[in-house]
Design a protein around this motif. Structure first.
Motif, short mmCIF file in Angstrom:
data_model
loop_
_atom_site.label_atom_id
_atom_site.label_comp_id
_atom_site.label_asym_id
_atom_site.label_seq_id
_atom_site.Cartn_x
_atom_site.Cartn_y
_atom_site.Cartn_z
N ARG A 20 0.82 -1.21 0.00
CA ARG A 20 0.00 0.00 0.00
C ARG A 20 0.86 1.26 0.00
O ARG A 20 0.53 2.26 -0.65
N GLU A 21 1.95 1.22 0.75
CA GLU A 21 2.83 2.39 0.83
C GLU A 21 3.48 2.71 -0.51
O GLU A 21 3.86 3.87 -0.74
N ARG A 22 3.60 1.74 -1.37
CA ARG A 22 4.39 1.90 -2.59
C ARG A 22 3.58 1.85 -3.87
O ARG A 22 4.13 1.70 -4.96
N THR A 23 2.26 1.93 -3.76
CA THR A 23 1.40 1.95 -4.95
C THR A 23 0.40 3.10 -4.83
O THR A 23 0.25 3.71 -3.78
N LEU A 24 -0.30 3.37 -5.92
CA LEU A 24 -1.23 4.49 -5.98
C LEU A 24 -2.56 4.10 -5.34
O LEU A 24 -3.26 3.21 -5.84
N ALA A 25 -2.88 4.77 -4.25
CA ALA A 25 -4.03 4.35 -3.44
C ALA A 25 -5.33 4.33 -4.23
O ALA A 25 -6.14 3.40 -4.10
N ASP A 26 -5.57 5.34 -5.07
CA ASP A 26 -6.84 5.43 -5.78
C ASP A 26 -7.09 4.23 -6.68
O ASP A 26 -8.24 3.89 -6.96
N HIS A 63 -4.90 1.08 -6.58
CA HIS A 63 -4.34 -0.22 -6.19
C HIS A 63 -4.66 -0.65 -4.76
O HIS A 63 -4.28 -1.75 -4.36
N ASP A 64 -5.37 0.18 -4.01
CA ASP A 64 -5.69 -0.24 -2.64
C ASP A 64 -6.66 -1.43 -2.62
O ASP A 64 -6.77 -2.12 -1.62
#
Length: 377
Positions: free
Chosen positions: A338-344, A346-347
């Motif tokens: 989660r820290e290293r991907t785009l939240a919109d 890839h969450d």
């Protein structure tokens, strides 16, 4: 394994023969019945497949004659008219041999029916590393043992092997077994006179999750044991890559800060960080278990982040010993991802442990045969 893949731009120009259409329709009927899990009438099949009733009647008759389908009697009448006769795959009337060559101490095999119920099991000691021909002989010996104890007609033999495997079942390279361009599929077929499908063990495991488990048809499976393997499914088909080496990320270096020494001679390879063998060795050497597992989970998350970003994955399945890859391990992996991907975007990716247990490659080898012989995937 037979493939129906076709590149974009060629589909409209390609000529489709009546034989291909019939094979597709046949597979569609079998797939519909397999995924439904219970008998259907011919009218049900026509509605679900959108094939004509005449086509369905013809295909069902052919499949019954071939022993793949059986009738289950009439459905209980709910109105006027003749009750519909139900049909289904003869799930207990056929069996498949599955073999896993990835174990640390033994080659293991099973006989299963089409519902994934185990009928018999056998194993042979794993030959010494780089055994070459001896490993081939051990594979054939195990396959013969399993064929001999099958109690129903066999659809074929599936084999999950470590290393890079071509679509024709040649093991292009498997360093631990000493195999280089070994035509394993042909050799076992010649010995048994049965259909044989050989694939990479991680690809087999991914098919187990899709065909025999609860996962979707698009997923990344990460398998950790003696080494590290990954497999990618799109639309239920393994992605092999231009050199048949898709998923071979175990020797990608994770970070620039060094790390454990890998068997390949480099420091910080993903396999050295997260494989079950590496983790067990570090813990046995006295390193703090919680720290070792947390570091491994974080490194896995770091490695998976760009893969998720590039492929926009929906599901990641982690397979390995439950005592190492537990809920905390999964949680730390997800947090790093989660820290290293785009939240919109890839969450929403799902990360979970495999539902197939220690037999995931065995079950995957069976699933390969079901996919190749019945088209159920």
């Amino acid at each position: 394994m037979p493939s129906t893949e076709m590149t974009r731009g060629t589909a409209r120009r390609a000529k489709v023969s009546p034989g291909h259409v019939r094979a597709h329709n046949r597979a569609l009927v079998l797939q519909t019945l397999f995924q439904n899990g219970e008998p259907l009438s011919r009218a049900d099949l026509a509605r679900r497949t959108e094939l004509t009733r005449v086509t369905i009647s013809d295909l069902v008759a052919e499949l019954i004659d071939g022993g793949l389908l059986v009738e289950h009697g009439a459905r209980r009448a709910s109105g006027p008219g003749k009750p519909a006769i139900l049909v289904d795959i003869d799930r207990s009337g056929h069996q498949v041999v599955g073999i896993d060559l990835s174990g640390a101490d033994a080659f293991v095999g099973v006989v299963m029916d089409l519902d994934g119920t185990e009928i018999a099991r056998a194993s042979v000691p794993r030959p010494a590393d780089r055994a070459g021909d001896e490993a081939v002989e051990a594979t054939i010996s195990l396959a013969r043992q399993l064929v001999a104890v099958a109690t129903r007609p066999l659809l074929g033999v599936g084999i999950g092997a470590q290393g890079i495997v071509a679509p024709d079942g040649r093991v292009l390279v498997s360093p631990n077994l000493g195999w280089h361009d070994v035509p394993l599929e042909s050799l076992v077929h010649e010995a048994l006179d049965l259909p044989v499908i050989v694939a990479n063990d991680a690809n087999a495991a991914a098919l187990a999750e899709w065909i025999l488990g609860a996962s979707g048809s698009e997923l990344l499976l990460v398998r950790m044991g003696r080494g590290f393997g990954a497999a990618l499914l799109f639309d239920g088909r393994p992605v092999l890559g231009t050199r048949n080496a898709a998923g071979e990320i175990g020797h990608v270096t994770v970070g620039t800060d060094g790390g454990p020494l890998c068997a390949c001679g480099k420091h910080g390879c993903l396999e050295a960080w997260v494989s079950a063998q590496a983790l067990a060795s570090r813990i046995a050497a006295g390193e703090d278990r919680a720290i070792v597992l947390r570091e491994a989970a974080e490194r896995l998350g770091i490695a998976l982040a760009p893969v998720v970003g590039v492929l926009d994955l929906a599901e990641i399945v982690i397979a390995g010993p439950a005592e190492l890859y537990d809920d905390d391990f999964i949680a730390h992996t997800i947090a790093t991802l989660r820290e290293r991907t785009l939240a919109d975007f890839h969450d929403g990716v799902q990360v979970a442990r495999s539902s197939q247990g220690e037999d995931i490659v065995l079950r995957g080898a069976v699933a390969m045969v079901m996919s190749g012989r019945l088209g159920v995937a």
